[in-house]
Scaffold this motif. Structure first.
Motif, PDB file in Angstrom:
ATOM      1  N   GLN A 207       0.938  -1.329  -0.004  1.00 52.40           N
ATOM      2  CA  GLN A 207       0.081  -0.078   0.179  1.00 52.40           C
ATOM      3  C   GLN A 207       0.874   1.275   0.078  1.00 52.40           C
ATOM      4  OE1 GLN A 207      -0.515  -2.686   1.635  1.00 52.40           O
ATOM      5  NE2 GLN A 207      -2.826  -3.075   1.966  1.00 52.40           N
ATOM      6  N   PHE A 210       3.106   1.247  -3.501  1.00 55.58           N
ATOM      7  CA  PHE A 210       2.224   1.814  -4.608  1.00 55.58           C
ATOM      8  C   PHE A 210       2.534   3.139  -4.835  1.00 55.58           C
ATOM      9  CE2 PHE A 210      -2.504   2.277  -5.377  1.00 55.58           C
ATOM     10  CZ  PHE A 210      -2.379   1.944  -6.661  1.00 55.58           C
ATOM     11  N   GLY A 211       2.760   4.256  -3.835  1.00 56.77           N
ATOM     12  CA  GLY A 211       2.851   5.548  -4.151  1.00 56.77           C
ATOM     13  C   GLY A 211       4.331   6.125  -3.692  1.00 56.77           C
ATOM     14  N   TYR A 221       8.574   8.312  -9.163  1.00 53.38           N
ATOM     15  CA  TYR A 221       7.549   7.729  -8.623  1.00 53.38           C
ATOM     16  C   TYR A 221       6.819   6.685  -9.694  1.00 53.38           C
ATOM     17  CZ  TYR A 221       7.224  11.119  -4.780  1.00 53.38           C
ATOM     18  OH  TYR A 221       7.541  11.815  -3.690  1.00 53.38           O
ATOM     19  N   LEU A 223       3.858   5.469  -9.907  1.00 52.02           N
ATOM     20  CA  LEU A 223       2.720   5.894 -10.704  1.00 52.02           C
ATOM     21  C   LEU A 223       2.752   6.962 -11.886  1.00 52.02           C
ATOM     22  CD1 LEU A 223       0.061   5.961  -7.783  1.00 52.02           C
ATOM     23  CD2 LEU A 223      -0.059   4.501  -9.912  1.00 52.02           C
ATOM     24  N   THR A 295      -4.540  -4.021  -1.042  1.00 50.62           N
ATOM     25  CA  THR A 295      -3.260  -4.486  -1.634  1.00 50.62           C
ATOM     26  C   THR A 295      -3.558  -4.762  -3.315  1.00 50.62           C
ATOM     27  OG1 THR A 295      -2.877  -5.718   0.139  1.00 50.62           O
ATOM     28  CG2 THR A 295      -1.668  -6.304  -1.774  1.00 50.62           C
ATOM     29  N   PRO A 297      -5.050  -2.965  -5.868  1.00 52.01           N
ATOM     30  CA  PRO A 297      -4.628  -1.963  -6.646  1.00 52.01           C
ATOM     31  C   PRO A 297      -3.033  -1.777  -6.741  1.00 52.01           C
ATOM     32  CG  PRO A 297      -5.655  -0.678  -4.666  1.00 52.01           C
ATOM     33  CD  PRO A 297      -5.979  -2.321  -4.704  1.00 52.01           C
TER      34      PRO A 297
ATOM     35  N   GLY B  45       2.793  12.258  -1.783  1.00 53.01           N
ATOM     36  CA  GLY B  45       3.833  11.534  -2.080  1.00 53.01           C
ATOM     37  C   GLY B  45       3.669  11.168  -3.743  1.00 53.01           C
ATOM     38  N   GLY B  46       3.746   9.705  -4.111  1.00 56.52           N
ATOM     39  CA  GLY B  46       3.588   9.455  -5.430  1.00 56.52           C
ATOM     40  C   GLY B  46       2.012   9.434  -5.978  1.00 56.52           C
ATOM     41  N   PHE B  47       1.182   9.699  -4.935  1.00 55.84           N
ATOM     42  CA  PHE B  47      -0.232   9.537  -5.339  1.00 55.84           C
ATOM     43  C   PHE B  47      -0.971  10.757  -5.736  1.00 55.84           C
ATOM     44  CE2 PHE B  47      -0.083   6.096  -2.053  1.00 55.84           C
ATOM     45  CZ  PHE B  47      -0.333   4.928  -2.987  1.00 55.84           C
ATOM     46  N   GLN B  55      -8.768   4.627  -4.667  1.00 61.89           N
ATOM     47  CA  GLN B  55      -8.286   3.230  -4.754  1.00 61.89           C
ATOM     48  C   GLN B  55      -7.784   2.813  -3.212  1.00 61.89           C
ATOM     49  OE1 GLN B  55      -6.130   2.007  -7.681  1.00 61.89           O
ATOM     50  NE2 GLN B  55      -7.847   2.244  -9.307  1.00 61.89           N
ATOM     51  N   GLN B  56      -7.719   3.744  -2.477  1.00 62.99           N
ATOM     52  CA  GLN B  56      -7.251   3.648  -0.860  1.00 62.99           C
ATOM     53  C   GLN B  56      -8.068   4.383   0.087  1.00 62.99           C
ATOM     54  OE1 GLN B  56      -3.689   1.883  -0.228  1.00 62.99           O
ATOM     55  NE2 GLN B  56      -4.270   0.766  -2.049  1.00 62.99           N
ATOM     56  N   TYR B  60      -9.965   2.759   3.772  1.00 64.88           N
ATOM     57  CA  TYR B  60      -9.667   3.029   5.046  1.00 64.88           C
ATOM     58  C   TYR B  60     -10.714   3.969   6.229  1.00 64.88           C
ATOM     59  CZ  TYR B  60      -5.000   1.894   3.382  1.00 64.88           C
ATOM     60  OH  TYR B  60      -3.743   1.454   2.651  1.00 64.88           O
TER      61      TYR B  60
END
Lengths: 564, 85
Positions: A207, A210-211, A221, A223, A295, A297, B45-47, B55-56, B60
């Motif tokens: 998770q 992923f980022g 990165y 993505l 998990t 994605p 971050g990368g998102f 997607q996350q 949560y």
């Protein structure tokens, strides 16, 4: 050791475990058979619910689908988890307090009508059968691909196992095997995910990886790199997607509400001792589901990047072994259109030379990432656990509907406890055989009908149950009219746009731009509206039913409720 | 338990439901779908933030919502003396 030897060992061990549990937890009474005696702890029920809920589709197909859909894959992620919030807040505690065995039980008693009960039984059976056929097919596929037996033999082995614990143990056997199956499937899903996350991003938590940035030293990165690759090859950006906003909205809603209306999920909340436990157990179930769903994605993005990196513009003759292996199955095909010996994998269908079946992503992922053989075998065992646990839950709904809601409640109310239990077991045997046949000779429309199961559940059960709890004024006329109109509308739309009846029609003909997968949301709204209008013009429900509604709204006395 | 008390219990329960379901709607349909493009301008971050919620993040929040509900209802049941012995 080879992959096949490992698979025999791991699958064999898990099957022995399931059969052992089945023998240990045989059902002695109808209460054991229908609701596991009503004494399952909330934590165990949460795990069982998670295994019950996560099918072959969640385990095998979902990450692959997302990896081809990018952002749009969110419809499954949110749709199949958000429904648990609705279950926990709007359904589970009240149905637990009601304290009977099945969803048609609730509909029949709350709407004081055997017509309503029968409509609910029919809906429950249609929804469950369409769903279970797909599971048996999944079992057959895993067997044929990893153990090299043909699909028919695979389905027969799967049927025998399910037969053992569903027929012997009923809900009690199913519950404790599902707990074991959850452990197997989540372990099998997480191990390769963690390996791949470390390989690609250096972070063991998928998770987070992923980022994160790629571990190849570029500092880019993951993505961003994926978006770049997509743009380069002419695909839509991975993080943007291609579906219209209204359709994404409708599909997510239909899946959420459908989840909350699926009888095999709802019935799990009848098995815990208290109302308090039903609420908590929905929370546990969602935690256990969320581990896999957050998990998936990440796996999708890793697999997509890996795949493009491996194949795009590379010499065909230099492809790794897994490429050839999956080519043999026909699930991956390469056609060198421009005769340059390289693989062009691009968005433009005329120039694209590679077609990949979405289902192979999770199964092929460990091979693509060159993980050890035992990990690949573990994935096979996980896929089987996911398919078998869901199949068992669905089969139980079918057998309960027949033995309890039809025979005991309508045809022969004087039947003895023993007689009812025999009927329940016979119905389970019958259901296992029909499901197995559907797995061996799959009707061509299986894929279309599995999506229909959610739409049907959303369009029928959800409004009837919600209104039954939250509106004292709702009466049988309103509920029956709503369910019949909702289901018919949904069936009509699916038949028209999925299967081409009633003149058929393409994407441009969709009502409000909503796909058949998302139409359950509209059919559900129509059900609500019809129910409310009809109930206003017909008599209020009798006094004792209004008292029943008041009674289910408070938790106290739930233990007593299940005794009668 | 008398009717007035029951009405109050039920009203409070409904108020919790409205608040929790509003949050449920905002994180998924709001942040994940309707406002996704605006939120994608912000990065975590990368998102891209909208993508992350879709997607996350929403998942949560769903888990948290159920446990907040469990906590609130257990308290409410005791307050109105309708909890299970």
């Amino acid at each position: 050791m080879t992959v096949q030897t490992w698979t025999f060992i791991i699958v064999g061990l898990t099957f022995a475990l399931y059969i052992g549990i089945a023998i240990w937890s045989r059902a002695g009474s109808t209460k054991d058979f229908y609701v596991a005696g009503g004494g399952v702890s909330p934590l165990a029920n949460g795990m069982a619910t998670a295994a019950d809920w996560m099918s072959a589709a969640s385990f095998i197909s979902m990450a692959g689908l997302i990896s081809f859909m990018g952002y749009d894959g969110a419809v499954f992620l949110m749709g199949w988890t958000g429904g648990y919030v609705l279950l926990a807040l709007l359904l589970a505690p009240y149905l637990r307090k009601f304290g009977k065995f099945t969803v048609p039980d609730f509909i029949g008693d709350r709407y004081y009508s055997n017509v309503a009960r029968t409509v609910a039984v029919i809906c429950a059976i249609i929804v469950s059968f369409t769903y279970v056929a797909g599971q048996m097919r999944g079992v057959g596929l895993v067997f044929s691909r990893f153990l090299e037996v043909d699909i028919t033999t695979g389905v027969v082995i799967g049927m025998t196992i399910v037969f053992f614990y569903a027929v012997l143990g009923g809900m009690k056997g199913i519950t404790y095997t599902q707990v074991a199956q959850y452990c197997v499937l989540i372990f099998a899903f997480m191990v390769p995910a963690i390996f791949i996350s470390i390989q690609m991003t250096g972070n063991p938590i998928p998770q987070v990886g992923f980022g994160g940035t790629l571990s190849d030293g570029s500092g880019i990165y993951l993505l961003d790199k994926l978006d770049g690759l997509h743009t380069e090859l002419g695909f839509a950006e991975y993080t943007s997607g291609t579906k219209s906003m209204v359709d994404v909205f409708a599909i997510t809603l239909a899946l959420m509400v459908g989840t909350a209306g699926l009888p095999h999920v709802i019935v799990r909340f009848f098995t815990v001792p208290k109302v308090k436990d039903a609420r908590k157990s929905a929370g546990y179930a969602l935690i256990f589901i969320a581990i896999l769903y957050t998990t998936a994605p990440a796996i999708a993005a890793f697999a997509r990047t890996n795949l493009i990196d491996t194949v795009s513009n590379k010499e065909y003759t230099l492809m790794p072994e897994w490429f050839k292996k999956w080519e043999d199955t026909g699930l991956l095909t390469f056609e060198d259109k421009n005769q340059d010996g390289k693989i062009q994998y691009v968005a433009d269908t005329k120039a694209n030379e590679l077609t990949i079946d979405r289902d192979i992503m999770v199964l092929a992922n460990p091979e693509i990432a060159q993980l050890p053989n035992w990990v690949i075998a573990l994935v096979a065992a996980g896929g089987l656990a996911a398919a078998l646990s869901t199949a068992a839950g669905l089969l139980l709904v079918i057998s309960t509907s027949i033995a309890h809601d039809l025979i005991k409640k309508q045809i022969n109310p004087n039947i003895s406890e023993r007689g009812e239990l025999i009927w329940a077991r016979m119905a389970a045997i019958f259901a296992v055989i029909v499901a197995g046949l559907a797995g061996i000779y799959p009707p061509g429309f299986v894929a279309a009908v599995v999506a229909l199961a959610f739409g049907l559940a959303a369009a029928s059960f959800f409004p009837a149950i919600i209104l039954g709890i939250f509106s004292k004024r709702m009466n049988k006329e309103g509920a029956v009219a709503g369910m019949v109109v909702g289901i018919s509308l949904m069936l009509f739309y699916m038949l028209k746009f999925k299967l081409g009846y009633f003149g058929g029609g393409g994407k441009e003909d969709w009502w409000f731009g909503i796909s058949p997968e998302g139409f359950g949301a509209i059919a559900m709204l129509v059900n609500f509206i019809v129910s409310i209008i009809v109930s206003r013009f017909t008599p209020a429900p009798p006094k004792d039913v209004q008292e029943l509604v008041e009674n289910i709204r408070i938790p106290r006395g739930a233990g007593a409720a299940i005794e009668h | 338990m008398n009717n007035k008390n029951l009405d109050n219990y039920w009203k409070k329960n409904l108020r919790y439901l409205v608040i929790l379901l509003s949050i449920w709607f905002i994180v998924s349909y709001g942040f994940g779908i309707l406002l996704v493009e605006q939120l994608n301008q912000i990065r975590l971050g990368g998102f891209k933030l909208g993508f992350w919620f879709a997607q996350q993040g929403s998942i949560y929040v769903f888990v948290l919502l159920i446990f907040v509900y469990v906590y609130l209802m257990n308290k409410l049941d005791k307050e109105f003396d309708v909890d299970e012995k």
